[in-house]
Design a protein around this motif. Structure first.
Motif, PDB file in Angstrom:
ATOM      1  N   GLU A 170     -36.922 -13.913 -25.002  1.00 13.44           N
ATOM      2  CA  GLU A 170     -35.827 -13.356 -24.192  1.00 13.44           C
ATOM      3  C   GLU A 170     -34.581 -14.227 -24.314  1.00 13.44           C
ATOM      4  OE1 GLU A 170     -37.802 -12.978 -20.458  1.00 13.44           O
ATOM      5  OE2 GLU A 170     -38.580 -10.976 -20.944  1.00 13.44           O
ATOM      6  N   ILE A 175     -45.537  -9.125 -28.507  1.00 10.23           N
ATOM      7  CA  ILE A 175     -44.696  -9.687 -27.430  1.00 10.23           C
ATOM      8  C   ILE A 175     -43.237  -9.727 -27.880  1.00 10.23           C
ATOM      9  CG2 ILE A 175     -44.208 -11.790 -26.097  1.00 10.23           C
ATOM     10  CD1 ILE A 175     -47.292 -12.297 -26.185  1.00 10.23           C
ATOM     11  N   ARG A 206     -42.783 -15.149 -24.464  1.00 16.47           N
ATOM     12  CA  ARG A 206     -41.923 -14.073 -23.951  1.00 16.47           C
ATOM     13  C   ARG A 206     -40.604 -14.644 -23.426  1.00 16.47           C
ATOM     14  NH1 ARG A 206     -43.109  -8.933 -22.709  1.00 16.47           N
ATOM     15  NH2 ARG A 206     -45.333  -9.326 -22.889  1.00 16.47           N
ATOM     16  N   ARG A 207     -40.717 -15.738 -22.655  1.00 16.29           N
ATOM     17  CA  ARG A 207     -39.494 -16.362 -22.105  1.00 16.29           C
ATOM     18  C   ARG A 207     -38.574 -16.842 -23.226  1.00 16.29           C
ATOM     19  NH1 ARG A 207     -42.957 -18.564 -18.300  1.00 16.29           N
ATOM     20  NH2 ARG A 207     -43.188 -20.457 -19.523  1.00 16.29           N
ATOM     21  N   ASP A 223     -49.847 -19.590 -25.301  1.00 17.20           N
ATOM     22  CA  ASP A 223     -48.898 -19.450 -24.187  1.00 17.20           C
ATOM     23  C   ASP A 223     -48.041 -18.187 -24.384  1.00 17.20           C
ATOM     24  OD1 ASP A 223     -47.128 -19.669 -22.127  1.00 17.20           O
ATOM     25  OD2 ASP A 223     -46.252 -21.577 -22.771  1.00 17.20           O
ATOM     26  N   GLU A 224     -48.597 -17.052 -23.965  1.00 19.88           N
ATOM     27  CA  GLU A 224     -47.911 -15.783 -24.205  1.00 19.88           C
ATOM     28  C   GLU A 224     -46.667 -15.635 -23.329  1.00 19.88           C
ATOM     29  OE1 GLU A 224     -50.785 -12.625 -24.040  1.00 19.88           O
ATOM     30  OE2 GLU A 224     -51.746 -13.324 -25.881  1.00 19.88           O
ATOM     31  N   GLU A 225     -46.761 -16.125 -22.097  1.00 18.19           N
ATOM     32  CA  GLU A 225     -45.587 -16.019 -21.210  1.00 18.19           C
ATOM     33  C   GLU A 225     -44.455 -16.919 -21.714  1.00 18.19           C
ATOM     34  OE1 GLU A 225     -44.570 -13.837 -18.913  1.00 18.19           O
ATOM     35  OE2 GLU A 225     -46.366 -12.906 -19.737  1.00 18.19           O
TER      36      GLU A 225
END
Lengths: 292, 96
Positions: free
Chosen positions: A210, A230, A206-207, A201-203
């Motif tokens: 952040e 990432i 990232r979330r 789960d790359e997104e």
């Protein structure tokens, strides 16, 4: 400026392939693990392997930390005896819960260092906070000793200790994250966020990164080399951010000479905290402040 | 160092080496069976490293069975040290 620790890559201490190639993955920091990733009957094997790797392998400038076993286990003392003489950049101590835990670690480290003529400030200490008790005591622990250089939250163990589910949004450990960041910031040391376990789960990674950055974490632990880029992208300032910071800092130097403390850049007020953030951004981008 | 029991260290994983050590009754000297994916190129070098570790630990009589999957020198040294400490019952800080 302190060494960057945007990523800290876990490398199982009994995995030769990953240990040998550790320095080529591009992480800022490598965590050679003798603790949870090593089976109980392989503790000796991993310790001896990490010792030989530390002696002989080039890590291409990455910070090298060794996560030892807790001194309450039958393995922690042997870990320190074998690893300290090789002078890794840091020792990471798991499940730190009280100031007595850290005091005991420092005492043992200093005894071994004295036997090998190693100064007491050469090897840094990173601690892991991964129980509710550790979170409760983190402000006291964080100010105990000058060797302490980073605090990491161990999310998986903390959720287990709290008897809650480990969720992707991390809501259960939100308070712990904030307390650990505050304790670290108050003592001018790094705060490293816990791992994101869903490698595919790359997104999601990232979330979460952040979110970590916005909370104040200086970096994030990673468990797979695929996660490094990432996290680095999130923790590296964008060109736009660097340009803005450059403009602010350049104007600050001009105004300083004129004796002006508060001024405006592009219609927005700039004062000391804004300048400090701009300096930090420029340092992250490896821009020499003297040359601006 | 005296080999008093059977022991093994390492694995069949890539970049690792699996070493089995024992000292059956009557065995005198060093008997080393090497099987390596890079035996033609590096077999002699692997044997040299193995013998250096045996010299360091002063092991005279031993039977070693070695399966190498492309381990580098530090890995070979580490696995040898581990298997010798285990086979001589000198391993520390482990549940092995």
């Amino acid at each position: 400026m302190r060494q960057k620790r945007r990523t800290m890559l876990y490398i199982p201490g009994n995995n030769p392939a990953m240990l040998i190639h550790g320095g080529t993955y591009g992480a800022d920091s490598l965590l050679l693990d003798l603790e949870d990733s090593v089976a109980l009957e392989q503790k000796d094997s991993a310790r001896i392997l990490v010792k030989n790797v530390l002696k002989n392998i080039n890590f291409y400038g990455a910070e090298v930390c060794v996560r030892i076993n807790h001194l309450d286990t039958p393995f922690g003392m042997e870990d320190l005896k074998e690893i300290i003489p090789l002078k890794p950049d840091a020792i990471r101590y798991p499940k730190t819960e009280t100031i007595d835990d850290l005091k005991r670690l420092v005492t043992v480290m200093e005894e071994i260092e004295d036997q090998h003529n190693i100064s007491h400030d050469e090897i840094k200490i990173h601690i892991m906070i991964e129980t509710a008790l550790g979170v409760q005591n983190v402000f006291e622990i964080a100010k105990l000793c000058h060797r302490l250089d980073a605090i990491t939250i161990g999310g998986q163990d903390l959720t287990a200790d709290m008897n809650i589910k480990s969720t992707k949004d991390g809501s259960g450990i939100d308070l712990a994250r904030k307390m650990i960041v505050m304790a670290a910031k108050a003592n001018k040391i790094d705060a490293i966020d816990t791992v994101f376990v869903d490698i595919d789960d790359e997104e999601g990674l990232r979330r979460e990164t952040e979110k970590s950055k916005n909370l104040g974490f200086t970096g994030k632990a990673v468990i797979n080399p695929r996660q490094i880029d990432i996290v680095h992208e999130v923790y590296t300032p964008t060109e736009q951010e660097i340009r803005k910071a450059y403009k602010i800092y350049k104007e600050f130097k001009i105004k300083k000479k004129e004796g002006i403390g508060v001024f405006a850049v592009d219609g927005k007020m700039v004062d000391a905290p804004v300048v400090a953030r701009a300096k930090y951004t420029l340092q992250l981008a490896h821009i020499n402040l003297q040359e601006i | 160092m005296k080999i008093i029991k059977k022991a093994q260290a390492g694995s069949f994983e890539s970049s690792d080496i699996l070493i089995l050590a024992e000292n059956p009754e009557g065995v005198k000297g060093r008997v080393i069976q090497l099987n390596s994916i890079v035996e033609k190129q590096y077999g002699n070098m692997i044997l040299k490293i193995v013998n250096n570790v045996l010299d360091k630990f002063e092991v005279a009589d031993i039977h070693l069975v070695i399966h190498d999957k492309g381990a580098l020198t530090p890995v070979i040294k580490a696995r040898m040290e581990t298997v010798l400490l285990r086979a001589s019952n000198n391993q520390k800080g482990t549940m092995y």
